[in-house]
Design a protein around this motif. Structure first.
Motif, mmCIF file in Angstrom:
data_model
loop_
_atom_site.group_PDB
_atom_site.id
_atom_site.type_symbol
_atom_site.label_atom_id
_atom_site.label_comp_id
_atom_site.label_asym_id
_atom_site.label_seq_id
_atom_site.Cartn_x
_atom_site.Cartn_y
_atom_site.Cartn_z
ATOM 1 N N MET A 1 0.854 -1.193 0.000
ATOM 2 C CA MET A 1 0.000 0.000 0.000
ATOM 3 C C MET A 1 0.887 1.240 0.000
ATOM 4 O O MET A 1 0.709 2.167 0.784
ATOM 5 N N ASP B 1 3.265 -0.345 -5.061
ATOM 6 C CA ASP B 1 2.134 -0.925 -5.786
ATOM 7 C C ASP B 1 1.114 0.103 -6.234
ATOM 8 O O ASP B 1 0.016 -0.268 -6.617
ATOM 9 N N SER B 2 1.437 1.375 -6.156
ATOM 10 C CA SER B 2 0.554 2.456 -6.617
ATOM 11 C C SER B 2 -0.639 2.661 -5.702
ATOM 12 O O SER B 2 -1.460 3.525 -5.972
ATOM 13 N N ASP B 3 -0.755 1.886 -4.630
ATOM 14 C CA ASP B 3 -1.903 2.034 -3.742
ATOM 15 C C ASP B 3 -1.565 2.948 -2.572
ATOM 16 O O ASP B 3 -0.781 2.595 -1.697
ATOM 17 N N GLU C 1 6.685 -5.508 -0.936
ATOM 18 C CA GLU C 1 6.182 -6.870 -0.776
ATOM 19 C C GLU C 1 6.596 -7.728 -1.967
ATOM 20 O O GLU C 1 6.272 -7.428 -3.112
ATOM 21 N N ALA D 1 11.042 -8.554 -13.058
ATOM 22 C CA ALA D 1 11.007 -9.793 -12.264
ATOM 23 C C ALA D 1 11.487 -10.974 -13.117
ATOM 24 O O ALA D 1 12.153 -11.880 -12.624
ATOM 25 N N LEU E 1 7.654 -6.736 -9.524
ATOM 26 C CA LEU E 1 6.348 -7.309 -9.156
ATOM 27 C C LEU E 1 6.436 -8.815 -9.360
ATOM 28 O O LEU E 1 6.560 -9.287 -10.491
ATOM 29 N N THR E 2 6.386 -9.530 -8.244
ATOM 30 C CA THR E 2 6.705 -10.958 -8.282
ATOM 31 C C THR E 2 5.562 -11.796 -7.711
ATOM 32 O O THR E 2 4.597 -11.273 -7.153
ATOM 33 N N HIS E 3 5.748 -13.093 -7.802
ATOM 34 C CA HIS E 3 4.804 -14.009 -7.159
ATOM 35 C C HIS E 3 4.679 -13.721 -5.663
ATOM 36 O O HIS E 3 3.620 -13.912 -5.075
ATOM 37 N N TYR F 1 4.506 -10.890 -4.147
ATOM 38 C CA TYR F 1 3.483 -9.863 -3.889
ATOM 39 C C TYR F 1 2.096 -10.492 -3.873
ATOM 40 O O TYR F 1 1.260 -10.182 -3.027
ATOM 41 N N ILE F 2 1.859 -11.386 -4.815
ATOM 42 C CA ILE F 2 0.546 -12.055 -4.877
ATOM 43 C C ILE F 2 0.362 -12.909 -3.627
ATOM 44 O O ILE F 2 -0.696 -12.878 -2.990
ATOM 45 N N ASP F 3 1.382 -13.682 -3.282
ATOM 46 C CA ASP F 3 1.282 -14.536 -2.092
ATOM 47 C C ASP F 3 0.908 -13.721 -0.861
ATOM 48 O O ASP F 3 0.004 -14.077 -0.112
ATOM 49 N N ASN G 1 -0.411 -10.705 -0.602
ATOM 50 C CA ASN G 1 -1.623 -9.895 -0.607
ATOM 51 C C ASN G 1 -2.898 -10.648 -0.904
ATOM 52 O O ASN G 1 -3.993 -10.128 -0.685
ATOM 53 N N ALA G 2 -2.760 -11.846 -1.412
ATOM 54 C CA ALA G 2 -3.959 -12.668 -1.541
ATOM 55 C C ALA G 2 -4.248 -13.321 -0.196
ATOM 56 O O ALA G 2 -5.189 -14.070 -0.057
ATOM 57 N N TYR H 1 -3.002 -11.665 3.211
ATOM 58 C CA TYR H 1 -2.514 -10.922 4.377
ATOM 59 C C TYR H 1 -3.466 -10.971 5.571
ATOM 60 O O TYR H 1 -3.056 -11.190 6.696
#
Lengths: 411, 411
Positions: B188, B229-231, B283, B320, B398-400, B402-404, B406-407, B409
């Motif tokens: 964020m 992440d631009s958020d 992240e 990445a 931007l990697t796996h 980040y997904i891990d 934030n999907a 948290y």
């Protein structure tokens, strides 16, 4: 290695009927891909009118620059599309290659180069294999035919995992006409004029001015409301052609002619259908996300808020994780820059009101949303409580698949 | 389960020396996390001045709203930070909870509640466990001490994988003062005032007006030039405190006093150091990306272009994948909305000029960049060739990972 078909692909794709005055098809010109068609053409009868919306990128590709000079003329005899090479940032050579492509098509079709539109999609900054492309044009012109539509939908794909087609039959003044549309796009998708390639053809007889007045606002509510990754392409375009070769209907001179109301609605249905299919084929997509924002100060503000939600990596990864993380929706609203007041906001997911009056509803239970979040079709509704502005945006979740595809696309 | 430490973490972290007039530390109040400190405080001597920059989010958290009312006063006796719960979108209750927190600290310290700043970081929309928090305040006030800095850096972390510390010694008019800084943040993260939590303390004696005039532009060049992440978060803040309890130096009344030039430079070094550490702990980050844009029409345009590159999911996934996909850099420049001319652009990666004069350099070979792309430290340089504006932005790939993160948290 072909990507697996998106789980969000429509179960059935419509057959696209022939459109009088339009011959089309695709061939394998060996421009980049092996063993598949990569050079596509739609050829039109003399007198065909055209309107288009294209990317607003300041580093737009050479084909976009070419088309921008031709579209004001309002007529076209062909559009040729190559997949695999975007012809972007290739200097003066890129411009010469576009002109050479148009000239080759014009010679084979017997029209002026200025009546040929060009599109390219694929890698940026690689010189076009222009000799091979031009050498393939006569074969392509000989190949196009009335029933070539399935080849068109397939020939323009890059990382797409399914063809995107839509069709409609609608009456103008009691006379039925046809609209066919195809589109491609699954990454580098963010709204700002078209956001992908799409070709829409009707056999209605409509002046270019009418096409233009119809296409702009409809594209704004459809293609320009789809986002996959917030990255605006250098090559986006949506072109709308009218051959005028269908059954004769009464003349229409203005887009707001009441006789055109049904046609405009059908055209919007076709474009919306294609736009949603693009979100359904977003790179790595596992879930389609539909975001409705209401109660904004105006429609523009509603769209900005909806896109802030639809472009938020944190919202999109939460949905990938099947987590109704509404706090991230609140965050995205807050970063949009548009007016929002905590105590007027309402956030709903899957039809369940989660937050209103400035805080989470006391009776909200995350378990209520379990089934919705596990599904393929996620609905987010935000009411800002400020006015009458509304917008709907479509996007997809952000998954490991997106990383896989994009850490690896070029190689 | 703790996340593995970012491979981009600095090899050594500096020890933060005591700052006269500042006692600090953290305790485990059991607010959200088990077995770690989650309630942190810095307490200041009477007369301590303060300036701050906070998030511009329209859905900012209750602590941000509270601080915005206190900061104009220019003095502070304490800041208290809880990790794990952001106290955002909790309605009137959120505001009452902040006031209760400040009152509890004020009572224990013997100051006014208006002299207590509050910060919260963590999940949005969960009511604060306020009774537990207030009950822990007397213990925390008893616990803070001169050498509590390591606890501060650790106590404010959420998904951070390493502590972020920086320190500097610098002279004002020949008298040495100290600056300590800590920060947290790894998701964020997008620039618009601070973009994270950071607390910076000096023992220099500086009026609040001087702190404000220093902090704004420096934060713009440091924290506001980091994006993960631009958020943009609802809770961001950077607070700068001056206790005035260090060795006596000559009085300074204005930020542009020449005696303050060294201090301003050291302060910028501290903030830049912390900002880069945040990008290094983005992240899922595997690579730090430094983006320099030069030749823009002005500094604002340069920053917009640099951020368009730094926020592009396609650029970040390419890196990445260790792919010097400069075409995506061209795409990101094009979507920024700032002026760009193809034939004036120059794109360099890892010090190698890839594209200039409107196209790829004929002598460019991707293999030349293989080692650079495999490294941890990726350099992108863009020259727009239009003017003198320049900006530098830091981000990560931007990697796996980040997904891990934030999907998953919240759960």
């Amino acid at each position: 290695m072909p990507l697996p078909v998106s789980p969000l692909a429509p179960e059935k794709q419509p057959e696209l009927p022939p459109i009088a005055g339009c011959r089309c098809g695709a061939i394998a010109a060996g421009l980049r891909y092996k063993g598949r068609n990569d050079l596509t053409m739609l050829a039109f009868a003399p007198g065909t009118t055209v309107a288009g919306v294209q990317t607003t990128s300041t580093t737009a590709g050479a084909p976009v620059v070419w088309n921008a000079k031709r579209l004001p003329g309002g007529t076209a005899r062909a559009v040729i599309v190559n997949a695999g090479n975007a012809n972007v940032f290739n200097g003066e050579r890129g411009e010469r290659d576009v002109a050479a492509t148009a000239a080759a098509v014009a010679e084979a079709l017997g029209c002026a180069a200025e009546e040929v539109l060009v599109a390219s999609t694929g890698v940026i900054g690689e010189p076009m294999p222009i000799d091979r492309l031009c050498a393939a044009v006569p074969e392509l012109v000989a190949h196009v035919r009335d029933d070539g539509w399935p080849e068109v939908a397939a020939g323009i794909m890059t990382t797409d995992t399914f063809e995107k087609r839509a069709t409609a039959r609608v009456a103008i003044g009691g006379v039925e006409v046809t609209i066919n549309g195809v589109a491609k796009g699954s990454g580098m998708i963010a709204p700002n004029m078209a956001t992908m390639l799409s070709y829409v053809v009707t056999d209605a007889r409509l002046p270019a001015t009418v096409l233009r007045d119809l296409l702009g606002p409809i594209a704004d509510r459809t293609f320009n409301c789809v986002t996959v990754d917030s990255d605006m392409s250098t090559s986006d375009m949506c072109l709308l052609f009218a051959t005028g070769m269908g059954p004769a209907h009464r003349a229409v001179e203005r887009a707001d002619d009441p006789a055109l109301a049904g046609f405009a609605a059908a055209l919007e249905d076709v474009l919306r259908d294609l736009a949603i299919q693009i979100a359904r084929d977003g790179e790595g997509a596992q879930k389609l996300i539909t975001i409705d924002v209401t109660g904004a100060e105006d429609g523009r503000a509603a769209r900005t808020v909806a896109l802030a939600i639809g472009n938020s990596p944190l919202v999109k990864t939460a949905i990938a994780g099947e987590d109704a993380n509404w706090g991230r929706i609140v965050m995205a609203i807050g970063k949009s820059g548009e007016r929002a007041e905590r105590n007027r906001l309402r956030v709903r997911v899957g039809g369940v009101t989660i937050a209103e009056d400035g805080s989470r509803r006391p009776d909200y239970r995350e378990a209520d949303l379990g089934d919705h979040m596990k599904g393929r079709d996620i609905r987010i509704e935000v009411d800002l409580g400020l006015g009458e502005g509304r917008a709907r945006v479509w996007t997809c979740d952000l998954t490991h698949g997106y990383i896989d595809i994009n850490a690896d696309y070029r190689s």
